[in-house]
Motif scaffolding. Structure first.
Motif, PDB file in Angstrom:
ATOM      1  N   SER A  67       0.824  -1.198   0.000  1.00  0.00           N
ATOM      2  CA  SER A  67       0.000   0.000   0.000  1.00  0.00           C
ATOM      3  C   SER A  67       0.864   1.256   0.000  1.00  0.00           C
ATOM      4  O   SER A  67       2.011   1.260   0.458  1.00  0.00           O
ATOM      5  N   THR A  68       0.292   2.322  -0.506  1.00  0.00           N
ATOM      6  CA  THR A  68       0.980   3.606  -0.495  1.00  0.00           C
ATOM      7  C   THR A  68       1.283   4.042   0.929  1.00  0.00           C
ATOM      8  O   THR A  68       2.346   4.602   1.216  1.00  0.00           O
ATOM      9  N   GLU A  69       0.356   3.769   1.852  1.00  0.00           N
ATOM     10  CA  GLU A  69       0.560   4.152   3.248  1.00  0.00           C
ATOM     11  C   GLU A  69       1.750   3.421   3.858  1.00  0.00           C
ATOM     12  O   GLU A  69       2.559   4.018   4.572  1.00  0.00           O
ATOM     13  N   ALA A  70       1.873   2.127   3.570  1.00  0.00           N
ATOM     14  CA  ALA A  70       3.008   1.353   4.091  1.00  0.00           C
ATOM     15  C   ALA A  70       4.323   1.887   3.545  1.00  0.00           C
ATOM     16  O   ALA A  70       5.319   2.028   4.278  1.00  0.00           O
ATOM     17  N   LYS A  71       4.344   2.198   2.266  1.00  0.00           N
ATOM     18  CA  LYS A  71       5.560   2.740   1.659  1.00  0.00           C
ATOM     19  C   LYS A  71       5.905   4.100   2.256  1.00  0.00           C
ATOM     20  O   LYS A  71       7.073   4.388   2.532  1.00  0.00           O
ATOM     21  N   ARG A  72       4.882   4.925   2.447  1.00  0.00           N
ATOM     22  CA  ARG A  72       5.114   6.250   3.013  1.00  0.00           C
ATOM     23  C   ARG A  72       5.699   6.154   4.417  1.00  0.00           C
ATOM     24  O   ARG A  72       6.669   6.854   4.749  1.00  0.00           O
ATOM     25  N   ARG A  73       5.126   5.273   5.228  1.00  0.00           N
ATOM     26  CA  ARG A  73       5.632   5.109   6.590  1.00  0.00           C
ATOM     27  C   ARG A  73       7.100   4.673   6.590  1.00  0.00           C
ATOM     28  O   ARG A  73       7.910   5.181   7.372  1.00  0.00           O
ATOM     29  N   ALA A  74       7.438   3.711   5.738  1.00  0.00           N
ATOM     30  CA  ALA A  74       8.818   3.224   5.682  1.00  0.00           C
ATOM     31  C   ALA A  74       9.777   4.324   5.259  1.00  0.00           C
ATOM     32  O   ALA A  74      10.833   4.535   5.882  1.00  0.00           O
ATOM     33  N   GLY A  75       9.422   5.029   4.186  1.00  0.00           N
ATOM     34  CA  GLY A  75      10.300   6.081   3.696  1.00  0.00           C
ATOM     35  C   GLY A  75      10.481   7.205   4.686  1.00  0.00           C
ATOM     36  O   GLY A  75      11.611   7.668   4.930  1.00  0.00           O
ATOM     37  N   GLU A  76       9.397   7.651   5.288  1.00  0.00           N
ATOM     38  CA  GLU A  76       9.482   8.752   6.240  1.00  0.00           C
ATOM     39  C   GLU A  76      10.238   8.345   7.502  1.00  0.00           C
ATOM     40  O   GLU A  76      10.963   9.153   8.083  1.00  0.00           O
ATOM     41  N   HIS A  77      10.061   7.079   7.921  1.00  0.00           N
ATOM     42  CA  HIS A  77      10.766   6.624   9.122  1.00  0.00           C
ATOM     43  C   HIS A  77      12.272   6.613   8.889  1.00  0.00           C
ATOM     44  O   HIS A  77      13.048   7.077   9.733  1.00  0.00           O
ATOM     45  N   ALA A  78      12.706   6.103   7.742  1.00  0.00           N
ATOM     46  CA  ALA A  78      14.140   6.078   7.447  1.00  0.00           C
ATOM     47  C   ALA A  78      14.703   7.489   7.346  1.00  0.00           C
ATOM     48  O   ALA A  78      15.853   7.739   7.743  1.00  0.00           O
ATOM     49  N   ALA A  79      13.901   8.413   6.839  1.00  0.00           N
ATOM     50  CA  ALA A  79      14.368   9.789   6.684  1.00  0.00           C
ATOM     51  C   ALA A  79      14.680  10.451   8.021  1.00  0.00           C
ATOM     52  O   ALA A  79      15.465  11.411   8.066  1.00  0.00           O
ATOM     53  N   THR A  80      14.115   9.954   9.097  1.00  0.00           N
ATOM     54  CA  THR A  80      14.411  10.536  10.413  1.00  0.00           C
ATOM     55  C   THR A  80      15.847  10.265  10.843  1.00  0.00           C
ATOM     56  O   THR A  80      16.341  10.892  11.783  1.00  0.00           O
ATOM     57  N   ALA A  81      16.524   9.345  10.163  1.00  0.00           N
ATOM     58  CA  ALA A  81      17.931   9.063  10.482  1.00  0.00           C
ATOM     59  C   ALA A  81      18.883  10.088   9.874  1.00  0.00           C
ATOM     60  O   ALA A  81      20.075  10.100  10.201  1.00  0.00           O
ATOM     61  N   VAL A  82      18.369  10.941   8.993  1.00  0.00           N
ATOM     62  CA  VAL A  82      19.199  11.949   8.343  1.00  0.00           C
ATOM     63  C   VAL A  82      19.472  13.085   9.325  1.00  0.00           C
ATOM     64  O   VAL A  82      18.553  13.636   9.925  1.00  0.00           O
ATOM     65  N   GLU A  83      20.747  13.432   9.470  1.00  0.00           N
ATOM     66  CA  GLU A  83      21.155  14.462  10.419  1.00  0.00           C
ATOM     67  C   GLU A  83      21.824  15.623   9.700  1.00  0.00           C
ATOM     68  O   GLU A  83      22.282  15.500   8.560  1.00  0.00           O
TER      69      GLU A  83
END
Length: 228
Positions: free
Chosen positions: A7-23
């Motif tokens: 689902s688009t929602e699952a993909k969005r959650r994964a992508g946004e979660h990984a982006a929180t590792a960017v500093e």
């Protein structure tokens, strides 16, 4: 040969979660595909809020999206290294990947391998017990007949990837063609990767072995993280 599912929602959650590792101050590898696109959008939103980063795109597609989202972009040879890469996968089994549904796997592998940390983003449909997806192989056009013979010797059945909405084959950002090669269940991806790498004419294959550091899998409710 883009993969579908999830689902688009699952993909969005994964992508946004990984982006929180960017500093702040990082050089970030920007992957290609629908799930990685969500990470790029999230990084763009953080840049709007003051985050200071630069991105190394892995394809024309990811470069254009980064520019649209306000993420400064550079080429890999303009930076000393990559701190973090975020990219998707067509299939994941025990941390090993098949990539290349978007025909960007050569540049993706270069950037992902250069990164200090490589985060894979995916939805649950990409997780399997054993890899069995067709392996994309980027090939110099003139070498195609030779490569096809060598792939048959390895037990693979290859087909030239054809373009949509144009006549002829898919042409990569590097000017090459892509063969999608069926090997059935791949019990030893490392061995197959090594054999593919020795075939003259192959620019890069889609087996990403022992490169991922984390797998972020989104669902409709949350995200699970597997550290490898």
């Amino acid at each position: 040969m883009k993969t579908t599912g999830g689902s688009t929602e699952a993909k969005r959650r994964a992508g946004e979660h990984a982006a929180t590792a960017v500093e702040d101050g990082m050089v970030v590898g920007l992957g290609t595909g629908s799930t990685a696109a969500h990470a790029i959008r999230a990084i763009g939103a953080a840049v709007d809020d003051g985050l200071d980063v630069v991105g190394v795109p892995t394809s024309f597609q990811s470069r254009q999206l980064a520019i649209e989202e306000g993420v400064p972009v550079v080429d890999l040879d303009e930076v000393g290294g990559v701190d973090l890469a975020i990219d998707g996968a067509d299939q994941i089994a025990d941390g090993q990947l098949i990539k290349g549904g978007g025909a960007a796997h050569a540049r993706e592998k270069i950037v992902d391998a250069a990164a200090d940390r490589f985060l894979v983003v995916a939805d649950p449909s990409k997780q399997v017990e054993s890899l069995d997806h067709a392996v994309p192989v980027e090939v110099l056009p003139a070498a195609r007949p030779v490569v096809e013979r060598r792939l048959r010797e390895l037990g693979g059945e290859s087909s030239l990837r054809t373009a949509e909405r144009k006549d002829g084959p898919v042409v990569t950002d590097n000017g090459n063609v892509v063969l999608d090669c069926e090997f059935g269940t791949i019990d030893a991806p490392g061995t197959l990767a090594e054999r593919l790498a020795t075939i003259p004419g192959i620019v890069e294959h889609g087996l990403f072995v022992d490169l991922a550091d984390e797998v972020h899998v989104g669902t409709a409710e949350d995200v699970t993280v597997e550290r490898l």
